[in-house]
Motif scaffolding. Structure first.
Motif, short mmCIF file in Angstrom:
data_model
loop_
_atom_site.label_atom_id
_atom_site.label_comp_id
_atom_site.label_asym_id
_atom_site.label_seq_id
_atom_site.Cartn_x
_atom_site.Cartn_y
_atom_site.Cartn_z
N PHE A 78 -8.09 7.24 -4.42
CA PHE A 78 -9.68 7.87 -4.61
C PHE A 78 -9.89 8.23 -5.84
N ARG A 79 -8.88 8.31 -6.52
CA ARG A 79 -9.00 8.64 -7.99
C ARG A 79 -9.48 7.61 -8.97
N GLN A 80 -9.25 6.37 -8.46
CA GLN A 80 -9.48 5.08 -9.08
C GLN A 80 -10.99 4.54 -8.55
N LYS A 81 -12.00 4.71 -9.01
CA LYS A 81 -13.31 4.36 -8.53
C LYS A 81 -13.42 2.92 -8.62
N ASP A 82 -12.82 2.04 -9.54
CA ASP A 82 -12.96 0.72 -9.47
C ASP A 82 -12.33 0.03 -8.06
N TYR A 117 5.37 -3.42 6.39
CA TYR A 117 6.41 -2.93 7.19
C TYR A 117 6.88 -3.93 8.19
N THR A 118 8.09 -3.59 8.81
CA THR A 118 8.66 -4.70 9.76
C THR A 118 8.06 -4.43 10.99
N HIS A 119 8.34 -5.15 11.88
CA HIS A 119 8.09 -5.17 13.25
C HIS A 119 8.35 -3.67 14.07
N THR A 120 9.28 -3.10 13.42
CA THR A 120 9.94 -1.96 13.91
C THR A 120 9.60 -0.64 13.11
N ALA A 121 8.34 -0.84 12.39
CA ALA A 121 7.74 0.04 11.60
C ALA A 121 8.48 0.83 10.58
N ARG A 122 9.39 -0.06 9.90
CA ARG A 122 10.12 0.42 8.67
C ARG A 122 9.40 -0.15 7.30
N LEU A 123 9.12 0.70 6.65
CA LEU A 123 8.51 0.32 5.32
C LEU A 123 9.43 -0.34 4.31
N VAL A 124 9.46 -1.52 3.89
CA VAL A 124 10.27 -2.42 3.30
C VAL A 124 9.87 -2.91 2.04
N GLY A 125 8.45 -2.63 1.78
CA GLY A 125 7.72 -3.26 0.36
C GLY A 125 6.43 -3.22 0.49
N PHE A 126 5.79 -3.79 -0.41
CA PHE A 126 4.26 -3.71 -0.78
C PHE A 126 3.76 -4.98 -1.05
N GLY A 127 2.48 -5.29 -0.99
CA GLY A 127 1.55 -6.48 -1.67
C GLY A 127 0.68 -5.61 -2.53
N GLY A 128 0.43 -6.29 -3.65
CA GLY A 128 -0.49 -5.47 -4.56
C GLY A 128 -1.73 -6.84 -4.94
N ARG A 129 -2.75 -6.25 -5.10
CA ARG A 129 -4.03 -6.98 -5.51
C ARG A 129 -4.63 -6.56 -6.63
N THR A 130 -4.77 -7.25 -7.63
CA THR A 130 -5.49 -6.97 -8.98
C THR A 130 -7.03 -6.77 -8.74
N ILE A 131 -7.62 -6.14 -9.29
CA ILE A 131 -9.18 -5.88 -9.34
C ILE A 131 -9.66 -6.26 -10.88
N SER A 132 -8.74 -7.10 -11.72
CA SER A 132 -9.29 -7.48 -12.97
C SER A 132 -9.03 -8.89 -12.83
N ASN A 133 -9.02 -9.46 -14.10
CA ASN A 133 -8.88 -10.80 -14.13
C ASN A 133 -7.33 -11.32 -14.47
N HIS A 134 -6.52 -10.68 -13.72
CA HIS A 134 -4.95 -11.05 -13.86
C HIS A 134 -4.82 -12.52 -13.11
N PRO A 135 -4.04 -13.37 -13.84
CA PRO A 135 -4.08 -14.57 -13.27
C PRO A 135 -3.22 -14.57 -11.68
N ALA A 136 -2.43 -13.47 -11.44
CA ALA A 136 -1.64 -13.34 -10.14
C ALA A 136 -2.73 -12.50 -9.24
#
Length: 551
Positions: A122-126, A195-214
């Motif tokens: 919520f500190r990142q308005k974009d 999360y896994t199906h047993t609600a264990r946090l195992v990683g992240f996905g990340g989405r760019t909001i700029s023009n990054h190719p990935a």
């Protein structure tokens, strides 16, 4: 050393079905689950798993025990190692005695990073404006724990403040390494905790909001993060999936979030382009119906084709929904077309039909040779299916190819083979005496109820009264050996056996057992050459008459 009390708490919270499904395909069967036994060359599902009793048992090789025993035998681990593995899979923190240092759990690293990213959002308005522009509100942001990963230095400082060693952070994928050193895996991206199906946090996905190719990235592959096994949002959709007996599988994070916003709480997403074999154990657990809802572009169609093949060859029922005009589920929800989506989910094309139609689209069916090649490809597919399923597609194939239905046999088994197997089954299905219900009811009653056992002992009935389950009787009386433990597990898992809870009904069952015993003894004496058989027959005759009066 691990504290014994901690191990007991682990046993209390562990779901044995979850643990075993990490290693083999598990499928619901009544109130229990079944799977192919990994401890012998098993061709059929011989292993039964009891969620209520929290143990497994193979009816063929007699392997059995609790979740810890399964992991010990499967991974060839020591007992403490297996306890730690089960704790890891169950998202449980063990406690250790003072003579051994308590291990640092990887999940704390990811959880602390997730807290940082969430506080950033919520500190990142974009980032907030982007999410709002896609129809995601604050409630959905909170539910799915969306966040914002800022520059690399911020993540590195967090790890340093938490006294996390760089290699520990590397192992869970929160950082990467190059020739210059360690750097954060996620920078300047909206984060989606996975999360896994047993609600264990195992990683992240990340989405760019700029023009990054990935546009999207995931955590790197690691010991705890395997994207080919995970389904985004499953830990939140699990209850709804169990209730509706249906799972909606989409392509992206935003699709899942928006579908949940629209009330489709059974939606999840793949973390790649299609389902994989590693997803199958999770999908087969509860005999659910799968709805594939992929984009209508080439990538989406190809993913649906590959997923349909995988699901049908693993005996999973479902359908395919393709949204046209380049739209995805998130677009449909944002556009207010929720009723239309509901209709689509309820009227998708059955998986096998979709796959066969996609095969046919690859050929010019006006040309005889092309038609034959199309049929060859269809047969290569249908012969991997069970006979009834395969031959159910005969009308479809007949229509697509313009050939007579009577000329088609899509199954690998000939009609004569199927008829023969059915005949043999009918002739032999009642031959076995392995499930004598009277004996099993009595034995299960005394096994589960101490009062029934005490009453049973007062009735002076011994092992000689049992014709078919003598070994089980011995196991209940002296359940010390591993062989006896296997017999007792089988008794608990036997759905045909029921325990008698009323004293009068139990006494009635005992009298039936007595009557059967003495009638058999009477028959044997009549056929014997025993000199005293007349005197014995007279006694048995009186006993039988008395027992018949009791009925």
């Amino acid at each position: 050393m691990i504290e014994e009390e901690s191990i007991q708490k682990l046993r209390d919270v562990t779901d044995i079905v979850d643990i075993i499904s990490h290693y083999v395909d598990v499928k619901k069967a009544g109130s229990s689950y079944k799977c192919v036994c990994p401890f012998h060359d098993d061709k059929n599902p011989s292993m039964s798993i009891s969620p209520s009793k929290q143990f497994y048992h193979c009816f063929a090789c007699k392997a059995g025990g609790d979740a810890i025993k399964f992991v010990m035998d499967f991974e060839k681990l020591s007992y403490p190692e297996a306890v730690e593995k089960v704790a890891q899979l169950s998202n449980f923190t063990l406690t250790y005695t003072q003579d051994a240092p308590q291990k640092k759990e990887n999940k704390h690293i990811l959880e602390n990073a997730n807290a940082l990213y969430r506080a950033n959002l919520f500190r990142q308005k974009d980032a907030i404006n982007y999410l709002y522009s896609r129809g995601i509100n604050d409630a959905m942001i909170e539910k799915f724990e969306l966040g914002w990963a800022d520059d690399s230095n911020q993540t590195i400082r967090l790890l340093e403040n938490d006294a996390i060693e760089p290699n520990e952070a590397l192992q869970v994928g929160i950082v990467k390494q190059n020739e210059k050193g360690f750097y954060a895996s996620f920078t300047y991206r909206i984060t989606f905790p996975i999360y896994t199906h047993t609600a264990r946090l195992v990683g992240f996905g990340g989405r760019t909001i700029s023009n990054h190719p990935a546009k999207y990235i995931n955590s790197p592959q690691s010991n705890i993060f395997d994207k080919s096994r995970l389904l985004y949002g499953y830990h939140l959709a699990r209850k709804s999936i169990s209730k509706t007996r249906q799972i909606i599988i989409t392509e992206g994070y935003l699709d899942v979030i928006m579908l949940h916003f629209a009330g489709f709480d059974n939606a999840v997403a793949v973390l790649g382009t299609a389902l994989t074999q590693k997803h199958i154990p999770l999908l087969k657990r509860d005999d659910i119906n799968v709805v594939l809802c992929f984009d209508g572009d080439t990538a989406g169609i190809n993913a649906a084709v590959r997923s349909s093949l995988l699901l049908t060859q693993n005996d999973i029922d479902g359908s395919v929904v393709i949204i046209e005009d380049g739209k995805d589920p998130a677009d449909m929800v944002f556009g207010g077309k929720i009723s239309y989506l509901k209709e689509l989910f309820n009227s998708g094309t059955e998986l096998g039909e979709f796959y066969i139609r996609q095969i046919a689209k690859g050929y010019d069916l006006s040309r005889p040779m092309q038609k034959q090649r199309c049929l060859d490809e269809i047969l290569a597919y249908t012969k991997t299916l069970k006979a009834i399923v395969a031959n159910s597609y005969i009308p479809l194939v007949s229509h697509l190819l313009g050939v007579d239905e009577n000329s088609l046999n899509l199954s690998s088994a000939s009609p004569k083979d199927t008829e023969f197997r059915t005949k043999i089954y009918k002739e032999n299905k009642n031959v076995s005496k392995k499930n004598d219900l009277l004996e099993l009811a009595i034995l299960k009653s005394i096994f589960e109820n101490k009062d029934m056992m005490d009453f049973f002992k007062s009735q002076r009935i011994n092992r000689n009264f049992f014709n078919y389950h003598v070994e089980l009787f011995d196991a209940i009386v002296s359940p010390a050996s591993e062989q006896n433990a296997a017999l007792l597990r089988e008794l608990e898992l036997n759905n045909k056996a029921f325990a008698i809870t009323q004293n009068d009904k139990f006494l009635e069952a005992l009298n039936k057992l007595r009557l059967r015993f003495y009638m058999q003894k009477q028959k044997q004496l009549r056929q014997s050459n025993d000199e005293n058989k007349l005197e014995q027959l007279e006694k048995i005759k009186k006993i039988i008459a008395f027992l018949k009066q009791k009925r």
